[in-house]
Design an enzyme around this catalytic site. Structure first.
Site, PDB file in Angstrom:
ATOM      1  N   HIS A  59      36.100 -39.379  21.484  1.00 10.30           N
ATOM      2  CA  HIS A  59      37.536 -39.658  21.547  1.00 10.30           C
ATOM      3  C   HIS A  59      37.741 -41.131  21.862  1.00 10.30           C
ATOM      4  CE1 HIS A  59      36.879 -35.417  22.577  1.00 10.30           C
ATOM      5  NE2 HIS A  59      38.070 -35.164  22.091  1.00 10.30           N
ATOM      6  N   HIS A 193      45.827 -26.652  19.368  1.00 12.70           N
ATOM      7  CA  HIS A 193      46.541 -27.573  20.247  1.00 12.70           C
ATOM      8  C   HIS A 193      47.124 -28.723  19.456  1.00 12.70           C
ATOM      9  CE1 HIS A 193      42.552 -29.476  20.104  1.00 12.70           C
ATOM     10  NE2 HIS A 193      42.885 -30.474  20.905  1.00 12.70           N
TER      11      HIS A 193
END
Lengths: 278, 131
Positions: A59, A193
């Site tokens: 990330h 999500h």
């Protein structure tokens, strides 16, 4: 000979790691999720894999937009926890398995999977949270780890068909490694999500449960799912689930051992499944 | 190159495709720099002059300085990058989720505890236009 005997699919929400690190797992908010992890922890304590191949995504920690490898395997002897903006997680360094990792890279490339080879790759929550989920807080991680980073941030993420085929190639590659090793492969990320935009907070429990079911009941449906369906049904970050399909492809005739599902972990539908190869 | 993609009709969602990535590169790389604690210190000391190092557009600069989270997404920001700025500010994902979807943090948290935002009515832009 080495063999992939099992696979685990699990979410890797950073807040789950923070709950472990800060000792919050008994709190009302977190307790149901961690209760669900208990059986998986008992299972892995018995299974005792020598090596875990952890399929995860970075990330914006080791990689940024400067360089976006679709698939990268870490071949180093050690991977340090990354600073993601809070300072690095206080978890043990992750020990690699350079010989098996290099064997994977060579085998995969010769099998037409043109993997990126990484000698230096700090690992972020995508990799360390699944280890915390499975092993809690040991002084050192009880297995060697081979990180397999997948780009799922920059569209287009690799297709499910490609991920599944990569998993199959990993299974073959591990089986041709000349050392007795028990290998577990973890597919991480998801489940539904959406962290961004006016639709932030989307969770699709029905989608997630069907995904867990079809890992064994109808893998073809999952393998052929395209980006627009993930985006629409499981949120802008739901396509991380393609990483579970690498895990699935690496297993032979998988049998479900355990699963758990809970909403929410932070902004996410958190799932976990344990599968064993025949 | 990006007209009528099969995800273009999803409401409230900024798919980080080539268009966004080209537009957002300097903004996202600024956010990336906040991974380093020495950079966090420099940014804290003077936000505007720190930004001079990055070729962000005037609009991007304004969105960053004003913490316009949706604006940053529209200008090519990716949430995993812009969230580094939120971490810098000490904000939670629920706070930022609330700011992007127009509710307070507590309301956003309560929605998540109740199972999250349901997909029903949230799959197509046409469903939002009817509201």
């Amino acid at each position: 000979m080495a063999k992939i005997t099992s696979g685990v699919g699990t979410s890797h929400v950073p807040a789950i790691g923070a709950a472990v690190d800060k000792g919050l797992t008994e709190q009302d908010y977190w307790k149901p999720l961690f209760n669900g992890y208990e059986k998986a922890r008992e299972w892995i304590a018995k299974e005792k894999p020598d090596v875990c191949i952890v399929v995860y995504n970075d990330h914006a920690s080791a990689f940024s937009l400067e360089l976006i490898p679709t698939f990268a395997i870490g071949v180093a002897p050690e991977f340090m926890p990354a600073d993601e903006g809070y300072g690095p997680r206080q978890v043990p360094p992750v020990k690699g398995h350079p010989k098996l990792a290099w064997h994977l890279c060579e085998s995969l490339i010769l099998n037409e999977f043109d993997i990126t080879i990484a000698n230096k790759m700090p690992v972020d929550h995508g990799l360390t949270v699944p280890l915390s989920i499975m092993y809690n807080q040991p002084e050192e991680w009880p297995c060697k780890v081979i990180p397999l980073a997948v780009n799922v941030i920059q569209y287009p993420q690799p297709l499910g068909t490609r991920c599944f085929a990569l998993g199959q190639a990993i299974r073959e590659a591990v089986a041709s490694f000349d050392e007795d090793l028990k290998v577990c492969i973890l597919g991480t990320g998801g489940m539904s999500h959406q962290l961004q935009g006016e639709r932030a907070g989307l969770v699709n429990e029905e989608f997630d449960i069907a995904f867990l079911n079809d890992l064994t009941a109808d893998p073809e449906r999952l393998i052929n799912m395209r980006h627009a369906e993930y985006l629409r049904e499981s949120g802008s970050e739901g396509a991380e689930l393609v990483m579970w399909l690498i895990m699935l492809g690496a297993l032979e005739d998988p049998k479900e051992i355990h699963r758990t599902y809970h909403v929410p972990a932070s902004n996410t539908g958190a799932g976990l499944i344990v599968l064993e190869s025949k | 190159m990006r007209e009528n993609r099969d995800y273009s009709d999803i409401p409230g969602t900024y798919v980080f495709d080539s268009h966004h990535s080209m537009l957002g590169y300097p903004l996202n790389m600024f956010c990336m720099s906040l991974n380093k604690s020495e950079n966090r210190d420099k940014f804290r000391a003077n936000e505007s002059s720190y930004l001079d190092q990055y070729p962000v557009s005037e609009e991007q600069r304004k969105a960053i300085l004003e913490r316009d989270w949706l604006g940053m997404l529209r200008l090519g920001g990716n949430i995993y990058y812009t969230f580094k700025l939120a971490i810098f500010d000490g904000l939670t994902m629920q706070k930022v989720g609330g700011l992007m979807s127009g509710v307070e943090e507590e309301e956003f948290k309560a929605m998540m505890i109740a199972g999250g935002r349901k997909p029903e009515g949230n799959r197509y832009k046409s469903e939002w236009e009817k509201k």
